[in-house]
Every structure is written in structure tokens, then in C-alpha cells.
Design a protein around this motif. Structure first.
Motif, short mmCIF file in Angstrom:
data_model
loop_
_atom_site.label_atom_id
_atom_site.label_comp_id
_atom_site.label_asym_id
_atom_site.label_seq_id
_atom_site.Cartn_x
_atom_site.Cartn_y
_atom_site.Cartn_z
N LYS A 198 0.82 -1.22 0.00
CA LYS A 198 0.00 0.00 0.00
C LYS A 198 0.85 1.26 0.00
N ALA A 199 2.18 1.08 -0.16
CA ALA A 199 3.07 2.23 -0.04
C ALA A 199 2.66 3.34 -1.01
N ALA A 200 2.85 4.59 -0.52
CA ALA A 200 2.46 5.73 -1.35
C ALA A 200 3.46 5.92 -2.48
N ARG A 201 3.00 6.57 -3.54
CA ARG A 201 3.89 6.91 -4.64
C ARG A 201 4.69 8.13 -4.20
N PHE A 202 5.99 8.10 -4.44
CA PHE A 202 6.79 9.27 -4.02
C PHE A 202 7.71 9.73 -5.14
N SER A 203 8.20 10.94 -4.95
CA SER A 203 9.13 11.50 -5.94
C SER A 203 10.52 11.60 -5.33
N VAL A 204 11.52 11.24 -6.14
CA VAL A 204 12.91 11.28 -5.66
C VAL A 204 13.69 12.24 -6.55
N LEU A 205 14.36 13.18 -5.92
CA LEU A 205 15.24 14.05 -6.69
C LEU A 205 16.65 13.48 -6.62
N VAL A 206 17.21 13.15 -7.78
CA VAL A 206 18.58 12.64 -7.83
C VAL A 206 19.51 13.82 -8.06
N ILE A 207 20.40 14.03 -7.11
CA ILE A 207 21.39 15.11 -7.27
C ILE A 207 22.65 14.48 -7.85
N ASN A 208 22.90 14.75 -9.10
CA ASN A 208 24.06 14.16 -9.77
C ASN A 208 25.30 15.01 -9.48
N GLY A 209 26.18 14.45 -8.67
CA GLY A 209 27.40 15.18 -8.27
C GLY A 209 28.58 14.91 -9.16
N SER A 210 28.35 14.28 -10.30
CA SER A 210 29.48 14.02 -11.21
C SER A 210 29.63 15.18 -12.19
N PRO A 211 30.85 15.72 -12.31
CA PRO A 211 31.07 16.78 -13.30
C PRO A 211 30.84 16.29 -14.73
N LYS A 212 30.69 14.99 -14.91
CA LYS A 212 30.47 14.46 -16.26
C LYS A 212 28.99 14.54 -16.66
N GLY A 213 28.15 15.00 -15.77
CA GLY A 213 26.73 15.18 -16.10
C GLY A 213 26.08 13.87 -16.50
#
Ligand code: FMN
Length: 468
Positions: A5-20
């Protein structure tokens, strides 16, 4: 397991690689996001776009809106010169000191990295401390090898990590705090009279590097004191903002072929000249959160054009640091290994202003200068400890093995300097070991063998007896 029953959630991925988007770590993140198909993942390339984010307030604010609105955050990065990249650090500093920091309180966060496991734990400790300072709800960290996606056992671990991440978001699980809070200090260091001067040989060079700005009174005063106690030789003080570095290292790895950096901004000339010609190098900084300034990190990252080859070997290197170092054990270790494991140089030590006593700090700086000068005149380099020995074994194995084609300049250097010193080369030891193992099947031999091991090795006793 994640509840049905878990809720739908949003995850923000912070990409810390200078290679984008070319980041390898982002492929690992993609694999994790595939395990959670009903949830929404969005990636922002903060390290690659750091210059834009710093310049354009609207871009930064809209990113921070996403940060604020996300149900959870996943930091992903490649380990970059014993830490995270200067670009990611710069982003973190802007967030930590900006108005959005308070909005991140209680937000679930996890960290994932890829590397060859060379001081990856220090990058993870830094990230965890940062998340704790932001009062985020730290879930877990996963440190992966660059080739782990090929490994089905590790893919299974990644699936479990993904499940645990989702489960923790839904159920509010968190990990206990690991880092002491950073104290605020109002201590102002005032240097007293200089009563002794530390003589440097005429041909010797001391290089003092500082990043002190108008907020770093203590660092400035410490640098001035140190500069004044040294006499003779050539003593130079450089401010990091005067050292040409237009950008952070972007990880193109072209330097792997012949140590030449793609940037033509003058940094390599400074480093190959002024830095490498010095006999004593003193790095001075002020603790900013959980590291020194991003400019310092940029300096260390840019020096990576020397790859895994020690470019300051045999020199004396130490630090003058203002601010809370004792709450930052990972930073203490980072500073040490930057000298020992990375450079095969002698670690003179770290002087800080944490005791809040100007007279004592004067003495510490004078003694530190004396120590650096004396050890330099002896060409002293302490034998390496676990941190450097272990680290160098990782480099040795990687450069001999799977990374040889990338780091060709290292390979040539390691080969020329006998650094591929694998145990299998020591044939006498192997043969003696073989015989000892064979005869150990005999109880009589085994008993004598282990009895002998309990005593001081006779060979060592003979060496001490023979040598003055
Ligand atoms: C400039 C640079 C510095 C690196 N420093 C380290 C290091 O200190 N420790 C380590 O284990 N790996 C180090 N690596 C290897 C990277 O962590 C590894 O290649 C990682 O997968 C890169 O991830 P990314 O593609 O997401 O940036 C370094 C790589 C580069 C290009």
C-alpha cells in the motif's frame, strides 16, 4: 520489503558528477530507479552545471524548489580525489548557507557512489555529515565499484538497497547521527611578538598557500605569523584566488596518457613550477562546514593531472587550519592522506586555532615551522602507515590491471620505480613459505615453528646488534 500500500513518491537525484549525463554513477542510479517503477525519479546535474547555478539565481531557485518539493533525495557521485568533486562541494556549500537549508529538514536522503574504493569512505562520511547538518533523515549509503553493475550478486544488493530506500521513505525509518555538531567560535587569534626565527637553508623554498578571505581573520593571522617566523631561503605566500584555475576538474582523464591537462589556464604551470619546486609546503584553510573551501578542493582536484603518480614526494607538507577540525574526523584523515598516500611526502602535522589561546597558538606555529625546517634539512619522510600502504596497494593493482590503458603515464612511472611489487615477485619468501607449509604437517616441526614465531625474530636481533 516495501509494503503493497506504499504511497507513490518522488525522488530528486542530485548528480554530483562533473560528467553530467555521461556519469557512470548515474547508470547505477538508473538501475536502482528501475526497481521502483511506480515512483518518480528526476535527475539534476548540479556538478556539471555548477557555474550556471552560481551565476543564475533563477536557475538555482527553481532547482531548490524541486529539492524542497521532492519526497526524498538521492545523491549520486563518483568519488573525486579522496572526496566529492569541488563542483558538488560548491553546490552543497551554497545550499547549506542559503535560505533553503531549513526546508530540507527531515527529508529522507540516501547516497550512492562509484569508485575504485580509494578513500570512498571519506566521501561518504563527508556526505553523511552534510546531510546531518541539514537535519535531513539519513537512510543509507552505498559505495560501489566502477564495475559492480557487471556483478549479479551486487545487482541483487542494489535491488535490496532500492527496496530499503523505498521502505524507509514510506515508514519514516532513519539512521542515528554519527557526527558531532559544529561549534560556533568567536575566538580571535592575535599573534604576539616573535621571539625566535626558524632558519631555512639558502637554497630552500617554502610555499605557503592560503585561501583566507575577509571572514577568515584567524587564518590570515596564522599565515602572517608563519611567514614571519621563517628566515632565509625563499618564502612565498600565494592566495588560492591568484592561482589560475578557471574551472574544476571535469574528469576527462586525458591526463592519463602523459600528465597534460586539457585546461590551458596556467594551473599546470603554477603546479609544475612553484609547487613542485618547494621543499616545504604549508596549506592554510578555514573549515567550511565539513571540509575546507570548495576552492581548496578545486586545487586538489586540478592537481589530479598528475594522476596516481606522487608529484610532491619527499617534501614536507603540513596544514594551518582555522575552525572545527576535531568535529570532522574524516577531514583530519583526508588532510593526512593527501600528503602521505597521495604524495609519498612527509606529513608535518596540523595546527589549528581550536584551543582558543593566542599565546599557545603562537608557540604551536613556531614549533610547527621548526619541525618542518628540521625535517626538511634531514630529508626525513616517515614510514607509511596503513592509510598510505593500503591506498598504494589499490593504486598498484588497478594501474597494473584493469586501468592500465587509461593511466598509461602512471603505468610507466610505476614500472620504472619498481612499484609493481606484488608478493608473487618475492620468490625466496614464496619458496620458504612453501617449505614451511609442507613441513608444518609434521607435528614436531609445527610445534618448533610456532614456538619460534612467539619469539623476537633472530634476524632482527642480529641487525640491532650489528648496527650502530
Ligand atoms: C578526477 C578523478 C578523480 C578520482 N578520484 C578517485 C578517488 O579518489 N578514489 C576512487 O576510488 N576513485 C576515484 N576516481 C574514480 C571515479 O570515482 C570513478 O571513475 C567513478 O565511477 C566516476 O563516476 P562518475 O562517472 O559518476 O563521475 C576518480 C576519477 C577521476 C576522473
Amino acid at each position: 520489503m516495501e509494503s503493497k500500500k506504499a504511497a507513490r513518491f518522488s525522488v530528486l537525484v542530485i548528480n554530483g558528477s562533473p560528467k553530467g549525463s555521461n556519469s557512470s554513477t548515474m547508470q547505477y542510479v538508473r538501475y536502482i530507479s528501475k526497481q521502483l517503477p511506480k515512483h518518480h525519479f528526476e535527475t539534476v546535474h548540479v556538478a556539471k552545471n555548477i557555474e550556471l547555478l552560481k551565476k543564475d539565481r533563477n536557475e538555482f531557485n527553481s532547482l531548490m524548489q524541486k529539492f524542497q518539493n521532492a519526497d526524498a533525495v538521492l545523491f549520486g557521485f563518483g568519488v573525486w580525489v579522496i572526496g566529492v568533486s569541488s563542483q558538488l562541494m560548491s553546490f552543497i556549500e551554497t545550499v547549506t548557507h542559503g535560505p533553503y537549508a531549513a526546508c530540507l529538514k527531515n527529508k529522507p536522503v540516501a547516497v550512492i557512489s562509484t569508485s575504485i574504493h580509494y578513500y570512498d569512505h571519506l566521501a561518504h562520511q563527508y556526505m553523511r555529515a552534510v546531510c546531518e547538518d541539514l537535519h535531513m533523515r539519513f537512510i543509507d549509503g552505498l559505495s560501489l565499484d566502477i564495475a559492480d553493475l557487471h556483478n549479479s550478486d551486487i545487482r541483487k544488493i542494489m535491488r535490496q538497497f532500492a527496496q530499503n530506500f523505498a521502505d524507509s521513505i514510506n515508514n519514516g525509518y532513519e539512521s542515528p547521527k554519527q557526527f558531532a555538531e559544529l561549534p560556533r567560535s568567536t575566538f580571535t587569534y592575535q599573534s604576539g611578538h616573535i621571539t625566535r626565527s626558524i632558519k631555512i637553508g639558502q637554497s630552500n623554498r617554502v610555499l605557503i598557500l592560503t585561501d583566507a578571505d575577509s571572514h577568515c581573520q584567524n587564518e590570515t593571522a596564522m599565515v602572517l605569523r608563519l611567514r614571519s617566523v621563517f628566515k632565509g631561503g625563499t618564502i612565498s605566500v600565494y592566495h588560492l584566488s591568484d592561482i589560475p584555475m578557471t574551472q574544476g576538474c571535469r574528469g576527462c582523464m586525458r591526463c592519463g596518457y602523459d600528465y597534460s591537462c586539457v585546461y590551458q589556464d596556467g594551473f599546470t604551470e603554477f603546479y609544475n613550477g612553484t609547487a613542485m619546486e618547494a621543499d616545504i609546503l604549508i596549506f592554510c584553510g578555514t573549515v567550511r562546514g565539513r571540509y575546507l573551501s570548495p576552492r581548496w578542493k578545486m586545487f586538489f582536484d586540478r592537481a589530479f593531472f598528475w594522476n596516481h603518480t606522487p608529484s610532491l614526494a619527499g617534501k614536507q607538507i603540513g596544514y594551518l587550519i582555522s575552525g572545527p577540525l576535531r568535529q570532522n574526523p574524516h577531514l583530519v584523515e583526508t588532510l593526512e592522506v593527501t600528503v602521505t598516500a597521495r604524495q609519498n611526502a612527509n606529513f608535518v602535522g596540523i595546527v589549528t586555532d581550536e584551543d582558543h589561546d593566542s599565546a599557545h597558538l603562537d608557540k604551536l606555529i613556531d614549533d610547527f615551522a621548526h619541525k618542518a625546517a628540521t625535517l626538511s634539512s634531514m630529508h626525513f619522510v616517515a614510514p607509511q602507515n596503513f592509510l598510505a600502504v593500503g591506498g598504494q596497494k589499490i593504486f598498484r593493482d588497478e594501474i597494473w590491471g584493469r586501468l592500465r590503458a587509461i593511466w598509461q603515464a602512471d603505468y610507466r612511472f610505476y614500472k620504472r620505480h619498481g612499484m609493481f611489487d606484488f608478493p608473487h615477485r618475492k620468490r625466496l619468501f614464496r619458496f620458504a613459505g612453501f617449505l614451511a607449509m609442507l613441513f608444518s604437517h609434521l607435528p614436531f616441526f609445527r610445534k618448533r615453528f610456532y614456538n619460534l614465531l612467539a619469539k623476537s625474530p633472530p634476524m632482527l636481533v642480529r641487525i640491532v646488534d650489528r648496527h650502530p
